[in-house]
Design a protein around this motif. Structure first.
Motif, mmCIF file in Angstrom:
data_model
loop_
_atom_site.group_PDB
_atom_site.id
_atom_site.type_symbol
_atom_site.label_atom_id
_atom_site.label_comp_id
_atom_site.label_asym_id
_atom_site.label_seq_id
_atom_site.Cartn_x
_atom_site.Cartn_y
_atom_site.Cartn_z
ATOM 1 N N TRP A 197 0.622 -1.031 0.064
ATOM 2 C CA TRP A 197 0.186 0.053 0.140
ATOM 3 C C TRP A 197 0.815 1.091 0.162
ATOM 4 C CZ3 TRP A 197 -1.444 -4.642 2.069
ATOM 5 C CH2 TRP A 197 -2.812 -5.075 1.674
ATOM 6 N N GLY A 198 2.158 1.113 0.526
ATOM 7 C CA GLY A 198 3.219 2.285 0.606
ATOM 8 C C GLY A 198 3.307 2.694 -0.707
ATOM 9 N N ALA A 199 3.648 1.863 -1.497
ATOM 10 C CA ALA A 199 4.015 2.174 -2.958
ATOM 11 C C ALA A 199 2.880 2.891 -3.721
ATOM 12 C CB ALA A 199 4.160 0.954 -3.762
ATOM 13 N N ASP B 64 -2.191 2.768 -12.328
ATOM 14 C CA ASP B 64 -3.487 2.218 -12.297
ATOM 15 C C ASP B 64 -3.388 0.762 -11.918
ATOM 16 O OD1 ASP B 64 -2.556 1.024 -14.389
ATOM 17 O OD2 ASP B 64 -3.112 2.429 -15.923
ATOM 18 N N GLU B 65 -4.392 0.126 -12.092
ATOM 19 C CA GLU B 65 -4.293 -1.316 -11.745
ATOM 20 C C GLU B 65 -3.323 -2.122 -12.351
ATOM 21 O OE1 GLU B 65 -8.210 -3.494 -11.229
ATOM 22 O OE2 GLU B 65 -9.057 -1.444 -11.722
ATOM 23 N N SER B 66 -2.596 -1.625 -13.557
ATOM 24 C CA SER B 66 -1.930 -2.476 -14.102
ATOM 25 C C SER B 66 -0.542 -2.551 -13.325
ATOM 26 C CB SER B 66 -1.283 -1.751 -15.544
ATOM 27 O OG SER B 66 -0.677 -0.466 -15.149
ATOM 28 N N ILE B 67 -0.094 -1.835 -12.200
ATOM 29 C CA ILE B 67 1.099 -2.153 -11.392
ATOM 30 C C ILE B 67 0.655 -2.979 -10.093
ATOM 31 C CG2 ILE B 67 1.570 0.315 -11.639
ATOM 32 C CD1 ILE B 67 1.004 0.608 -8.825
ATOM 33 N N VAL B 68 -0.479 -3.479 -10.133
ATOM 34 C CA VAL B 68 -0.911 -4.415 -8.686
ATOM 35 C C VAL B 68 -0.194 -5.805 -8.772
ATOM 36 C CG1 VAL B 68 -2.778 -5.355 -7.561
ATOM 37 C CG2 VAL B 68 -3.132 -3.148 -8.404
ATOM 38 N N VAL B 69 -0.238 -6.581 -9.888
ATOM 39 C CA VAL B 69 0.106 -7.836 -9.937
ATOM 40 C C VAL B 69 1.795 -7.784 -9.721
ATOM 41 C CG1 VAL B 69 0.808 -9.754 -11.370
ATOM 42 C CG2 VAL B 69 -1.485 -8.688 -11.265
ATOM 43 N N ARG B 70 2.396 -6.691 -10.315
ATOM 44 C CA ARG B 70 3.827 -6.663 -10.211
ATOM 45 C C ARG B 70 3.951 -6.118 -8.533
ATOM 46 N NH1 ARG B 70 5.102 -2.144 -14.193
ATOM 47 N NH2 ARG B 70 3.060 -1.791 -14.110
ATOM 48 N N LEU B 71 3.302 -5.363 -8.102
ATOM 49 C CA LEU B 71 3.586 -4.879 -6.572
ATOM 50 C C LEU B 71 3.501 -6.227 -5.747
ATOM 51 C CD1 LEU B 71 1.478 -1.675 -6.017
ATOM 52 C CD2 LEU B 71 3.770 -1.808 -5.708
ATOM 53 N N VAL B 72 2.554 -7.095 -6.109
ATOM 54 C CA VAL B 72 2.151 -8.400 -5.309
ATOM 55 C C VAL B 72 3.272 -9.140 -5.320
ATOM 56 C CG1 VAL B 72 0.507 -10.082 -4.844
ATOM 57 C CG2 VAL B 72 -0.367 -8.096 -5.049
ATOM 58 N N ASP B 73 3.682 -9.525 -6.513
ATOM 59 C CA ASP B 73 4.680 -10.609 -6.861
ATOM 60 C C ASP B 73 6.082 -10.176 -6.331
ATOM 61 O OD1 ASP B 73 2.993 -12.211 -8.038
ATOM 62 O OD2 ASP B 73 3.426 -11.702 -9.988
ATOM 63 N N HIS B 74 6.362 -8.766 -6.408
ATOM 64 C CA HIS B 74 7.652 -8.677 -5.770
ATOM 65 C C HIS B 74 7.639 -8.551 -4.046
ATOM 66 C CE1 HIS B 74 10.381 -6.882 -8.840
ATOM 67 N NE2 HIS B 74 9.304 -6.391 -9.788
ATOM 68 N N ALA B 75 6.372 -8.148 -3.367
ATOM 69 C CA ALA B 75 6.348 -8.399 -2.286
ATOM 70 C C ALA B 75 6.473 -9.873 -1.692
ATOM 71 C CB ALA B 75 5.114 -7.702 -1.604
ATOM 72 N N LEU B 76 5.820 -10.567 -2.347
ATOM 73 C CA LEU B 76 5.894 -11.811 -1.908
ATOM 74 C C LEU B 76 7.093 -12.652 -2.558
ATOM 75 C CD1 LEU B 76 2.091 -13.051 -2.816
ATOM 76 C CD2 LEU B 76 3.217 -12.200 -0.353
ATOM 77 N N TYR B 77 7.648 -12.661 -3.513
ATOM 78 C CA TYR B 77 8.462 -13.347 -4.136
ATOM 79 C C TYR B 77 10.028 -12.661 -4.283
ATOM 80 C CZ TYR B 77 4.140 -15.800 -5.491
ATOM 81 O OH TYR B 77 3.296 -16.074 -5.336
ATOM 82 N N GLY B 78 9.863 -11.228 -4.143
ATOM 83 C CA GLY B 78 11.307 -10.781 -4.294
ATOM 84 C C GLY B 78 11.762 -10.440 -5.589
#
Length: 201
Positions: free
Chosen positions: A166-168, A181-195
């Motif tokens: 959420w900070g991003a 927009d929503e296009s960043i969401v999957v990348r945010l989640v994958d970076h947070a979970l998998y580095g």
């Protein structure tokens, strides 16, 4: 129903909980439609059909009212699912958050609320207690569930994960003033979970 009973119900005072709900709904509508400066006790009281003195009794400032109203207005839209699939649930929740900001009209008033909170202690406390901390705890509760299910390491720092995700969004919105927009969401989640390290590193 007797005539006396009907008369008393029609002319009696509304229950406090009903008045509070009406006030928060009116303040939320005004906030999202016209911005934070439009949230005044006069205007909200008029739209909610409430006494202005009641608003003064319940909230220390219009800003504090606006902060609580935003939480009430966003609660259903930002419900946090728990389907058992952490990645999917994070994508669903953060996508809903971004949609509320971008399509639901919340980006400008949220920016105004956070900006004003830097100079208004009452608003800062209301924003923290009425919105930021409750929403953070919802995220931590979902992440703790994922830990128990083995979807996160036992030593994963849940607060850091919340900050990353959420900070991003807040950083792009408030600091960089960069479009997103929503296009960043999957990348945010994958970076947070998998580095970001190479696979297998």
């Amino acid at each position: 129903m007797s005539e006396t009973s009907a008369t008393r119900r029609g002319r009696g005072r509304r229950p406090a909980a009903e008045v509070r709900t009406a006030v928060l709904a009116a303040a939320g509508r005004i906030l999202l439609r016209d911005g934070m400066r439009a949230v005044t006790f006069d205007r909200v009281a008029t739209e909610a059909g409430a006494s202005k003195m009641t608003l003064y009794k319940w909230w220390p400032s219009p800003g504090a009212l606006a902060a609580e109203a935003y939480f009430a207005q966003s609660r259903d839209a930002l419900d946090f699912p728990d389907t058992g699939d952490l990645r999917a649930d994070l994508i669903t929740q953060i996508s809903a958050f971004v949609r509320l900001l971008k399509d639901g009209g919340a980006e400008k008033p949220v920016s105004e609320l956070i900006g004003a909170a830097q100079m208004d202690p009452d608003l800062a406390q209301a924003w923290s207690e009425s919105y930021a901390l409750p929403r953070r705890e919802l995220a931590r509760t979902r992440l703790r569930s994922a830990q128990r299910q083995g979807q996160l390491r036992d030593d994963a720092d849940l607060d850091i994960i919340v900050d990353q995700l959420w900070g991003a969004c807040y950083h792009r919105m408030l600091v960089l003033k960069a479009p997103f927009d929503e296009s960043i969401v999957v990348r945010l989640v994958d970076h947070a979970l998998y580095g970001a390290a190479p696979r297998g590193a």
